[in-house]
Design a protein around this motif. Sequence first.
Motif, PDB file in Angstrom:
ATOM      1  N   ASN A  69     -10.046   2.202 -29.816  1.00 58.04           N
ATOM      2  CA  ASN A  69     -10.690   3.381 -30.395  1.00 58.04           C
ATOM      3  C   ASN A  69     -11.516   4.154 -29.382  1.00 58.04           C
ATOM      4  N   SER A  70     -11.853   3.523 -28.256  1.00 58.59           N
ATOM      5  CA  SER A  70     -12.616   4.203 -27.203  1.00 58.59           C
ATOM      6  C   SER A  70     -11.708   4.873 -26.184  1.00 58.59           C
ATOM      7  N   ASP A  71     -10.371   4.894 -26.466  1.00 57.56           N
ATOM      8  CA  ASP A  71      -9.363   5.500 -25.582  1.00 57.56           C
ATOM      9  C   ASP A  71      -9.205   4.773 -24.256  1.00 57.56           C
ATOM     10  N   LEU A  72      -9.579   3.501 -24.250  1.00 54.69           N
ATOM     11  CA  LEU A  72      -9.292   2.612 -23.133  1.00 54.69           C
ATOM     12  C   LEU A  72      -8.041   1.818 -23.498  1.00 54.69           C
ATOM     13  N   GLY A  73      -7.086   1.739 -22.570  1.00 55.84           N
ATOM     14  CA  GLY A  73      -5.810   1.088 -22.864  1.00 55.84           C
ATOM     15  C   GLY A  73      -5.563  -0.116 -21.986  1.00 55.84           C
ATOM     16  N   PHE A  74      -4.865  -1.126 -22.559  1.00 54.17           N
ATOM     17  CA  PHE A  74      -4.476  -2.338 -21.845  1.00 54.17           C
ATOM     18  C   PHE A  74      -2.991  -2.566 -22.092  1.00 54.17           C
ATOM     19  N   GLY A  75      -2.241  -2.898 -21.032  1.00 56.83           N
ATOM     20  CA  GLY A  75      -0.811  -3.067 -21.253  1.00 56.83           C
ATOM     21  C   GLY A  75      -0.070  -3.628 -20.069  1.00 56.83           C
ATOM     22  N   ILE A  76       1.244  -3.529 -20.154  1.00 61.41           N
ATOM     23  CA  ILE A  76       2.142  -4.036 -19.123  1.00 61.41           C
ATOM     24  C   ILE A  76       3.147  -2.950 -18.770  1.00 61.41           C
ATOM     25  N   GLU A  77       3.637  -2.995 -17.523  1.00 59.63           N
ATOM     26  CA  GLU A  77       4.575  -1.972 -17.048  1.00 59.63           C
ATOM     27  C   GLU A  77       5.566  -2.578 -16.064  1.00 59.63           C
ATOM     28  N   GLY A  78       6.795  -2.110 -16.146  1.00 61.26           N
ATOM     29  CA  GLY A  78       7.825  -2.513 -15.195  1.00 61.26           C
ATOM     30  C   GLY A  78       8.522  -1.290 -14.639  1.00 61.26           C
ATOM     31  N   THR A  79       8.754  -1.283 -13.328  1.00 55.22           N
ATOM     32  CA  THR A  79       9.399  -0.147 -12.666  1.00 55.22           C
ATOM     33  C   THR A  79      10.498  -0.629 -11.741  1.00 55.22           C
ATOM     34  N   HIS A  80      11.640   0.033 -11.825  1.00 51.34           N
ATOM     35  CA  HIS A  80      12.808  -0.265 -10.995  1.00 51.34           C
ATOM     36  C   HIS A  80      12.841   0.743  -9.853  1.00 51.34           C
ATOM     37  N   THR A  81      12.156   0.406  -8.736  1.00 50.93           N
ATOM     38  CA  THR A  81      12.184   1.260  -7.559  1.00 50.93           C
ATOM     39  C   THR A  81      13.270   0.775  -6.602  1.00 50.93           C
ATOM     40  N   LYS A  82      13.473   1.521  -5.499  1.00 55.00           N
ATOM     41  CA  LYS A  82      14.514   1.142  -4.537  1.00 55.00           C
ATOM     42  C   LYS A  82      14.045   1.426  -3.121  1.00 55.00           C
ATOM     43  N   ALA A  83      14.599   0.673  -2.175  1.00 50.12           N
ATOM     44  CA  ALA A  83      14.309   0.900  -0.758  1.00 50.12           C
ATOM     45  C   ALA A  83      15.521   0.504   0.070  1.00 50.12           C
ATOM     46  N   TYR A  84      16.040   1.449   0.853  1.00 51.17           N
ATOM     47  CA  TYR A  84      17.175   1.219   1.749  1.00 51.17           C
ATOM     48  C   TYR A  84      16.714   1.401   3.191  1.00 51.17           C
ATOM     49  N   ALA A  85      17.032   0.461   4.062  1.00 55.06           N
ATOM     50  CA  ALA A  85      16.767   0.642   5.493  1.00 55.06           C
ATOM     51  C   ALA A  85      17.825   1.580   6.074  1.00 55.06           C
ATOM     52  N   SER A  86      17.427   2.402   7.033  1.00 60.11           N
ATOM     53  CA  SER A  86      18.349   3.351   7.650  1.00 60.11           C
ATOM     54  C   SER A  86      19.392   2.625   8.493  1.00 60.11           C
ATOM     55  N   ALA A  87      20.466   3.325   8.818  1.00 62.76           N
ATOM     56  CA  ALA A  87      21.544   2.734   9.624  1.00 62.76           C
ATOM     57  C   ALA A  87      21.034   2.286  10.993  1.00 62.76           C
ATOM     58  N   GLY A  88      20.147   3.091  11.597  1.00 63.70           N
ATOM     59  CA  GLY A  88      19.602   2.726  12.896  1.00 63.70           C
ATOM     60  C   GLY A  88      18.761   1.468  12.852  1.00 63.70           C
ATOM     61  N   ASP A  89      17.967   1.306  11.783  1.00 61.47           N
ATOM     62  CA  ASP A  89      17.147   0.101  11.638  1.00 61.47           C
ATOM     63  C   ASP A  89      18.015  -1.128  11.396  1.00 61.47           C
ATOM     64  N   ARG A  90      19.050  -0.981  10.596  1.00 58.09           N
ATOM     65  CA  ARG A  90      19.952  -2.118  10.349  1.00 58.09           C
ATOM     66  C   ARG A  90      20.599  -2.591  11.649  1.00 58.09           C
ATOM     67  N   ALA A  91      21.063  -1.643  12.440  1.00 56.20           N
ATOM     68  CA  ALA A  91      21.705  -1.997  13.706  1.00 56.20           C
ATOM     69  C   ALA A  91      20.718  -2.700  14.645  1.00 56.20           C
ATOM     70  N   ALA A  92      19.456  -2.230  14.665  1.00 56.92           N
ATOM     71  CA  ALA A  92      18.453  -2.838  15.531  1.00 56.92           C
ATOM     72  C   ALA A  92      18.122  -4.266  15.105  1.00 56.92           C
ATOM     73  N   PHE A  93      18.165  -4.527  13.809  1.00 53.42           N
ATOM     74  CA  PHE A  93      17.877  -5.863  13.296  1.00 53.42           C
ATOM     75  C   PHE A  93      19.061  -6.817  13.415  1.00 53.42           C
ATOM     76  N   GLY A  94      20.272  -6.279  13.566  1.00 50.51           N
ATOM     77  CA  GLY A  94      21.457  -7.127  13.596  1.00 50.51           C
ATOM     78  C   GLY A  94      21.983  -7.461  12.218  1.00 50.51           C
ATOM     79  N   VAL A  95      21.798  -6.520  11.266  1.00 46.04           N
ATOM     80  CA  VAL A  95      22.290  -6.716   9.904  1.00 46.04           C
ATOM     81  C   VAL A  95      23.114  -5.498   9.500  1.00 46.04           C
TER      82      VAL A  95
END
Length: 229
Positions: A76-102
């Motif tokens: 009632n005081s407009d304070l909220g409690f909860g849970i959240e899930g997010t599907h984010t993504k991250a891709y390494a660039s082609a140059g970084d992959r080559a430098a790592f050997g993957v």
Amino acid sequence: MSIISKTAIAAALLMAASPAAAELELSFYLGTQTVTDSDASGTLPDGTAFNRNVDWQGKSLDNPYYYGGRAMWWTNSDLGFGIEGTHTKAYASAGDRAAFGVSRLEFTDGHNIFTANVMKRYPGAFGGSRFTPYAGAGVGIAVPHVDIQVIGASNRTHDFEMTGLALRGIAGMKYELNENWSLFGEYQIVWSDNDVTINADPGVPGQPDGKLRTELLTHAVNIGISYSF
């Protein structure tokens, strides 16, 4: 005590702290998400060490898409409690992959973030307007789907891993369509600490697992819909 246990306890305490909850709000959103460059260091299973600044790419509009959802219990005081899930993504660039050997280095199914949130909303901030600003923060865990292919290895690291702590910040605006439905737009920033295991090559007896450690910082602009009851 493990990170996931601490997060579960924190979520339980947040729920217990809101016995006078007046409203449950369910939200779902899509958006555009980017990833800030970060240093990645570690060792491949064959013993090759690496330490490099990685140019991560979000590709939020490519399949699998960026999305998220949360459940908030508003008091009632407009304070909220909860849970959240997010599907984010991250891709390494082609140059970084080559430098790592993957040939593959990505978190694309996805770099999943789960947090327990505390939020505050400000109804009436614009007089009799239907617009309501809100802000909040959350703490939780990163559970990415790790996809790494070491060049020359007979296997591929391709599984979900719990990699570390995650923190979330939120600021947004909601527009009330009617008593139950609302549209919203928001900005989110998410930081995560990731300690990733790279599976050993089963074709090399006695080979140890490799490791990759990096901190990821994502920025997202979301548009979504909420249902309150």
